[in-house]
Design a protein around this motif. Structure first.
Motif, short mmCIF file in Angstrom:
data_model
loop_
_atom_site.label_atom_id
_atom_site.label_comp_id
_atom_site.label_asym_id
_atom_site.label_seq_id
_atom_site.Cartn_x
_atom_site.Cartn_y
_atom_site.Cartn_z
N LEU A 94 -2.66 -1.32 -3.76
CA LEU A 94 -3.69 -1.72 -2.32
C LEU A 94 -4.49 -2.98 -3.07
O LEU A 94 -4.67 -3.30 -1.86
CB LEU A 94 -3.90 -0.53 -2.88
CG LEU A 94 -5.64 -0.26 -2.07
CD1 LEU A 94 -5.55 0.00 -0.56
CD2 LEU A 94 -6.42 0.72 -2.55
N GLY A 128 3.29 1.27 -3.34
CA GLY A 128 2.83 1.76 -4.36
C GLY A 128 2.69 3.59 -4.45
O GLY A 128 2.80 4.22 -5.71
N TRP A 129 2.17 3.67 -3.68
CA TRP A 129 2.11 5.22 -3.13
C TRP A 129 3.31 6.07 -3.12
O TRP A 129 4.10 6.83 -3.64
CB TRP A 129 1.48 5.80 -1.65
CG TRP A 129 1.22 7.52 -1.21
CD1 TRP A 129 0.76 7.74 -1.58
CD2 TRP A 129 2.22 7.82 -0.55
NE1 TRP A 129 0.81 9.32 -1.35
CE2 TRP A 129 1.70 9.26 -0.67
CE3 TRP A 129 3.04 7.29 0.29
CZ2 TRP A 129 2.16 10.21 0.14
CZ3 TRP A 129 3.96 8.91 0.85
CH2 TRP A 129 2.95 10.13 0.71
N SER A 156 0.97 -1.13 0.35
CA SER A 156 0.37 -0.68 0.28
C SER A 156 0.57 1.21 0.01
O SER A 156 0.36 2.38 -0.69
CB SER A 156 -0.90 0.13 1.06
OG SER A 156 -1.65 -0.75 1.07
N TYR A 160 -2.33 6.34 -11.19
CA TYR A 160 -3.18 5.24 -10.26
C TYR A 160 -2.04 3.95 -10.24
O TYR A 160 -2.58 3.11 -9.15
CB TYR A 160 -4.85 5.34 -9.88
CG TYR A 160 -5.51 6.36 -10.14
CD1 TYR A 160 -5.45 6.91 -8.29
CD2 TYR A 160 -5.68 7.09 -10.97
CE1 TYR A 160 -6.03 8.12 -8.25
CE2 TYR A 160 -6.44 8.26 -11.07
CZ TYR A 160 -6.21 8.87 -9.70
OH TYR A 160 -7.30 10.44 -8.68
N LYS A 182 -0.43 15.20 -8.18
CA LYS A 182 -1.18 14.30 -7.01
C LYS A 182 -1.83 13.39 -7.30
O LYS A 182 -2.77 14.29 -7.47
CB LYS A 182 -0.42 14.70 -5.97
CG LYS A 182 1.23 15.37 -5.74
CD LYS A 182 0.96 15.87 -4.30
CE LYS A 182 1.95 16.87 -3.64
NZ LYS A 182 2.55 17.61 -2.83
N SER A 188 0.64 2.03 -9.22
CA SER A 188 1.92 2.05 -8.71
C SER A 188 0.70 2.09 -7.35
O SER A 188 0.72 0.78 -5.87
CB SER A 188 2.84 3.12 -8.31
OG SER A 188 3.67 2.12 -9.61
N SER A 189 -0.22 2.92 -6.49
CA SER A 189 -0.92 3.01 -5.96
C SER A 189 -2.20 2.09 -6.00
O SER A 189 -2.83 1.59 -4.90
CB SER A 189 -2.09 4.56 -6.09
OG SER A 189 -0.50 5.13 -5.47
N TYR A 205 -5.66 8.45 -2.97
CA TYR A 205 -6.48 7.15 -2.81
C TYR A 205 -7.78 7.68 -3.10
O TYR A 205 -8.25 6.13 -3.47
CB TYR A 205 -5.90 6.79 -1.85
CG TYR A 205 -4.53 5.70 -1.45
CD1 TYR A 205 -3.35 6.49 -0.46
CD2 TYR A 205 -5.11 4.80 -2.13
CE1 TYR A 205 -2.58 5.58 -0.83
CE2 TYR A 205 -3.57 3.97 -2.06
CZ TYR A 205 -3.11 4.62 -1.43
OH TYR A 205 -1.13 3.37 -1.46
N ASP A 207 4.54 6.25 -6.71
CA ASP A 207 4.05 7.25 -7.92
C ASP A 207 4.98 8.94 -7.36
O ASP A 207 4.46 9.50 -8.41
CB ASP A 207 2.26 7.05 -7.00
CG ASP A 207 1.63 5.71 -7.47
OD1 ASP A 207 2.66 5.49 -9.40
OD2 ASP A 207 0.57 5.56 -7.52
N ARG A 208 5.17 8.67 -5.78
CA ARG A 208 5.96 10.31 -5.26
C ARG A 208 7.00 10.23 -5.75
O ARG A 208 7.55 11.22 -6.92
CB ARG A 208 5.39 10.21 -3.98
CG ARG A 208 4.11 10.16 -3.84
CD ARG A 208 3.15 10.85 -4.40
NE ARG A 208 1.54 11.59 -3.67
CZ ARG A 208 1.19 10.91 -4.22
NH1 ARG A 208 1.00 9.95 -5.10
NH2 ARG A 208 -0.87 10.68 -3.85
#
Length: 454
Positions: A399, A91-92, A88, A392, A258, A394-395, A261, A95-96
């Protein structure tokens, strides 16, 4: 968690736009792709090897530390809690900060943590180290799949993600062989299994061949950086393959700095998230219910530890074969149907496995389970990264994968309860039911993904 979203429309007449997707899609497979594939196969190999070290070590720990199946279930539960957080948050993070940087940090984390497993002196210390290993393993897996999905041409994307999974799954039988050879060496033999899991840090020697994902830069509106990476890739391919075809004209796209979720639960993303999360939850129950518990279940029913380990070796030979088959058929049929059919076959073979203690039948049906389950898994890794858009990817896939791993906190406890109170055969009825649920979900609600630009 919801953060501010900044969206800007970029039209085809905007000369700054980098057109990464079409430029990547028209590239022939070349040394650039194979270098990326080799580096990421190393991650896959030791990532999946690390997932199975505890299940192989568990019978030795039961003997030497005098612990119970319930204690093993607790250690396993914390491992999966780590995987949930790793998938979780990993992945976030990816993405950053980008795919390449995130992957390097997560591989280092699971490699060091696996080495620490080898130094565990009691159950609490093992729990902490397995938790950290789970964080690194799951995060690295998610980022690897995102990178593969964004780098390889659309028409062969599934084939190469599945191939990478195949190479990774070779780590399972090899880890089983390593375990069977080193655990009987002495009371310290089980520690060498965890040392083996730490060898994944050699990835850092090959990661220099990886560029940051140009699609990640483009999605953030960083067109100059995306263009610079694409020019380097194109020059290397052109030197090897000759003049490149002209890419298709870009379609209007949006750039998102950005993405929160909450976007995973809106619009078309909602159905994707629910289906993928459900599949990963049932897959985790079915997959780890079988792979993580079979050695301990056999031992608790009178099979010696040496025979248990070698049964596991012979069965797991089917793993790379299944992944190879999965890779070969990945682009020939819609992946949702490959997944649905292989899940159904795994359910049937798993049920038959649990009906006997005759060694030959155990090995045969265990082999079949490993083949069909790896056809499923090798394609599920590709499938999970495909339906989401870049911002979205990787996030979302993290998830879904993470919820599957989180569910096994309860899954390992459920399997432990069933094994102790309802018996050996009941465990395999539960496992078979989980695989059937996967088949139904995918057949009825899974989206088609093959050859779609993402």
């Amino acid at each position: 968690m919801q953060v501010n979203t900044s969206i800007k429309q970029v039209h085809t007449h905007n000369r700054e736009f980098s057109n990464v997707a079409n430029r990547l899609d028209r590239l022939p497979i070349s040394r650039v792709h194979y270098q990326v594939l080799f580096a990421l196969c190393i991650v896959y190999f030791f990532d999946l090897a690390d997932l199975f070290t505890l299940s192989n070590v568990a019978p030795a720990l039961i003997d030497q530390w005098g612990i119970s199946l319930k204690t093993i279930a607790n250690v396993t539960a914390f491992s999966f809690l780590g995987m949930f957080l790793g998938a979780s948050l990993g992945g976030w993070v990816s993405d950053r900060i980008g795919r390449k940087k995130a992957l390097s940090w997560f591989v280092l984390l699971f490699s060091i943590s696996s080495m620490l497993n080898a130094l565990a002196w009691n159950v609490p210390s093992l729990i902490v180290f397995r938790f950290l290993t789970g964080v690194g393993v799951a995060a690295a897996m998610i980022v690897t799949n995102s990178y593969l999905a964004e780098f390889f041409p659309t028409h062969v994307r599934g084939k190469y993600i599945s191939f990478c999974a195949m190479v990774g799954l070779i780590g399972v039988p090899i880890t089983n062989v390593v375990s069977a050879l080193v655990i009987p060496l002495g009371p310290w033999g089980w520690r060498l299994v965890f040392v083996w899991g730490a060898v994944g840090m050699i990835y850092s020697l090959f990661s220099r061949h990886l560029e940051e994902s140009p699609r990640w830069h483009e999605n953030r509106g960083e067109f100059d950086k995306a263009n610079a990476i694409m020019r380097r890739i194109e020059q290397r391919v052109e030197q090897e393959k000759g003049a490149l075809p002209i890419p298709k004209e870009p379609m209007p796209v949006k750039t998102i700095q950005k993405a929160g979720y909450l976007g995973l639960f809106k619009g078309r993303n909602l159905k994707i998230t629910l289906v993928l999360a459900g599949v990963w939850i049932f897959e985790t129950f079915g997959f780890y219910g079988f792979a993580s518990w079979v050695p301990s279940l056999l031992k608790s029913n009178g099979v010696t530890i040496e025979k248990t380990l070698w049964y596991n070796v012979l069965q797991s030979i089917g793993a790379p074969l299944g992944a190879l088959i999965g890779s070969m058929i990945s682009e020939k049929f819609q992946r949702k149907w490959i997944l649905a059919v292989s899940a159904f076959l795994t359910a049937m073979a798993g049920l038959l496995y649990g009906m006997t203690f005759i060694p030959l039948i155990i090995i045969v049906f265990g082999f079949i389970v490993n083949v069909t389950e790896r056809v499923f898994t090798s394609n599920l890794y590709a499938y999970t990264s495909e339906p989401y858009s870049t911002e979205y990817r990787s996030s979302g896939s993290g998830l879904a994968y993470g919820l599957g791993r989180f569910s096994n906190i309860f899954g390992s406890l459920i399997v432990g309860f069933i094994a102790i109170h309802l018996g050996y055969v009941s465990v395999f009825l539960f496992i078979g039911g989980c695989w059937l649920a996967c088949a139904v979900l995918l057949a009825l609600f899974g989206p088609n993904t093959n050859a779609k630009q993402i």
